[in-house]
Write a protein that holds these residues in place. Structure first.
Motif, PDB file in Angstrom:
ATOM      1  N   GLU A  10      35.330  47.647 -24.791  1.00 64.11           N
ATOM      2  CA  GLU A  10      35.932  46.591 -23.986  1.00 64.11           C
ATOM      3  C   GLU A  10      36.763  47.376 -22.702  1.00 64.11           C
ATOM      4  OE1 GLU A  10      35.699  44.530 -27.754  1.00 64.11           O
ATOM      5  OE2 GLU A  10      36.168  46.543 -27.214  1.00 64.11           O
ATOM      6  N   GLY A  11      36.875  48.617 -23.089  1.00 62.96           N
ATOM      7  CA  GLY A  11      37.713  49.725 -22.112  1.00 62.96           C
ATOM      8  C   GLY A  11      36.799  50.419 -21.103  1.00 62.96           C
ATOM      9  N   VAL A  12      35.610  49.927 -21.015  1.00 64.16           N
ATOM     10  CA  VAL A  12      34.702  50.653 -20.011  1.00 64.16           C
ATOM     11  C   VAL A  12      34.467  50.189 -18.759  1.00 64.16           C
ATOM     12  CG1 VAL A  12      32.163  50.920 -19.744  1.00 64.16           C
ATOM     13  CG2 VAL A  12      32.844  51.388 -22.186  1.00 64.16           C
ATOM     14  N   ALA A  13      34.494  50.939 -17.604  1.00 64.32           N
ATOM     15  CA  ALA A  13      34.606  50.435 -16.484  1.00 64.32           C
ATOM     16  C   ALA A  13      33.517  49.377 -16.142  1.00 64.32           C
ATOM     17  CB  ALA A  13      34.517  51.909 -15.366  1.00 64.32           C
ATOM     18  N   ASP A 155      41.562  51.073 -19.847  1.00 61.34           N
ATOM     19  CA  ASP A 155      42.454  50.522 -18.786  1.00 61.34           C
ATOM     20  C   ASP A 155      44.047  51.001 -18.699  1.00 61.34           C
ATOM     21  OD1 ASP A 155      43.962  48.965 -20.534  1.00 61.34           O
ATOM     22  OD2 ASP A 155      43.154  47.005 -20.101  1.00 61.34           O
ATOM     23  N   ASP A 156      44.602  50.899 -17.788  1.00 57.23           N
ATOM     24  CA  ASP A 156      45.908  51.065 -17.514  1.00 57.23           C
ATOM     25  C   ASP A 156      46.980  50.939 -18.819  1.00 57.23           C
ATOM     26  OD1 ASP A 156      45.761  48.569 -16.455  1.00 57.23           O
ATOM     27  OD2 ASP A 156      47.549  48.913 -15.212  1.00 57.23           O
ATOM     28  N   ARG A 157      46.790  49.667 -19.400  1.00 55.41           N
ATOM     29  CA  ARG A 157      47.564  49.283 -20.226  1.00 55.41           C
ATOM     30  C   ARG A 157      47.283  49.760 -21.653  1.00 55.41           C
ATOM     31  NH1 ARG A 157      50.965  44.817 -18.572  1.00 55.41           N
ATOM     32  NH2 ARG A 157      50.321  44.878 -16.181  1.00 55.41           N
ATOM     33  N   CYS A 158      46.183  50.231 -21.832  1.00 58.62           N
ATOM     34  CA  CYS A 158      45.629  51.040 -23.113  1.00 58.62           C
ATOM     35  C   CYS A 158      46.221  52.553 -22.769  1.00 58.62           C
ATOM     36  CB  CYS A 158      44.322  51.182 -23.012  1.00 58.62           C
ATOM     37  SG  CYS A 158      43.707  52.215 -24.466  1.00 58.62           S
TER      38      CYS A 158
END
Length: 272
Positions: A10-13, A155-158
């Motif tokens: 889910e965090g992959v670009a 992502d930035d929130r992670c």
């Protein structure tokens, strides 16, 4: 240097929608290639820093997402489920560091595809009163073995969510969340470059990285999305019902925390 990589998707670009994370469609086939290439970038960064043994664990969904034929030849690959310790299967105390690639914010967060282990099941997973996402829960397990988390990409929130837990680790941001299913993504080659460079940078100061430790005794609480799932969890002999959606379970170790979390996640399939 022995390096462990926990790979999520889910965090992959380039990944922003649930369809990209589920087998059976062309968007998923594209996303699993993007996932494999970000893992390869981490492997390359590890090799540049002197790693001589690298183990990659496929930690998303069916846990058969990474493409072995495209994976860097220097890395061994753990595939499939169920498996002991799930997202950190195969991690032992003789590893020098953990990298979390393609990770995401916890359930209840604003981040892209934010959830904790199972978005259908969990509203929050709390250890000693603190809600943690997957990097926090599994990173604490690694810490109990004396192994530090060196890098988290997503992502930035992670990154914001985990910076306090892992203040010395590299937080690599490959996209900025615009909503649950929208993000501003780095160009793919740039995303891989920052992962590669961040991995090398983190491992070059490995001696200063400290494991994330949660002190025992452990108080484990699950806040569930559905009252019926709390009913199911309450049927477990050691469970204690707190209210309509919250259940506590005993945990003598962080391995127990992971075991209960994955047991309830599996139970939730009964209600789908």
């Amino acid at each position: 240097m022995k390096l462990y990589i926990c790979a999520d998707i889910e965090g992959v670009a380039g990944v922003v929608k649930s369809e990209q994370c589920s087998p059976g469609n062309t968007e998923y086939e594209r996303a699993r290639r993007l996932m494999t290439e970000e893992v390869n970038a981490a492997v390359e960064g590890g090799l540049a820093a002197g790693a001589n043994e690298i183990v990659v664990n496929d930690a998303h969904g069916p846990m058969t997402n990474l493409l072995p034929e495209l994976l860097h030849p220097a890395a061994e690959l753990i595939l499939g489920k169920p498996k002991p310790l799930n997202m950190f299967a195969g991690l032992t105390k003789d590893f020098d560091a953990v990298l979390c690639i393609g990770h995401h914010a916890a359930a209840g967060g604003f981040g892209v595809l934010a959830h904790t282990t199972n978005g259908f099941a969990f509203r929050a997973v709390r250890i000693n009163g603190r809600a943690l996402g997957e990097p926090g829960i599994y990173g604490a397990y690694a810490g109990s073995l004396g192994v530090p988390v060196a890098l988290i990409s997503g992502d930035d929130r992670c990154a914001n969510e985990n910076r306090e837990l892992f203040p010395q680790a590299e937080m690599v941001v490959v996209k900025s969340a615009l909503g649950s299913n929208a993000a501003r993504n780095l160009p793919l080659q740039s995303a891989r470059q920052v992962i590669r460079e961040g991995t090398t940078r983190a491992l070059e100061r490995l001696g200063s990285l400290k494991p994330f430790i949660i002190e025992s005794p452990f108080e484990l609480e699950f806040e569930l999305n559905h009252g019926a799932l709390a009913d199911l969890a309450e049927a477990l002999p050691p469970a204690r019902r707190i209210d309509a959606r919250r259940v506590q379970l005993p945990a003598a170790s962080l391995a127990d925390v992971i075991g209960w979390m994955n047991a309830i996640s599996a139970m939730s399939a009964f209600l789908r």
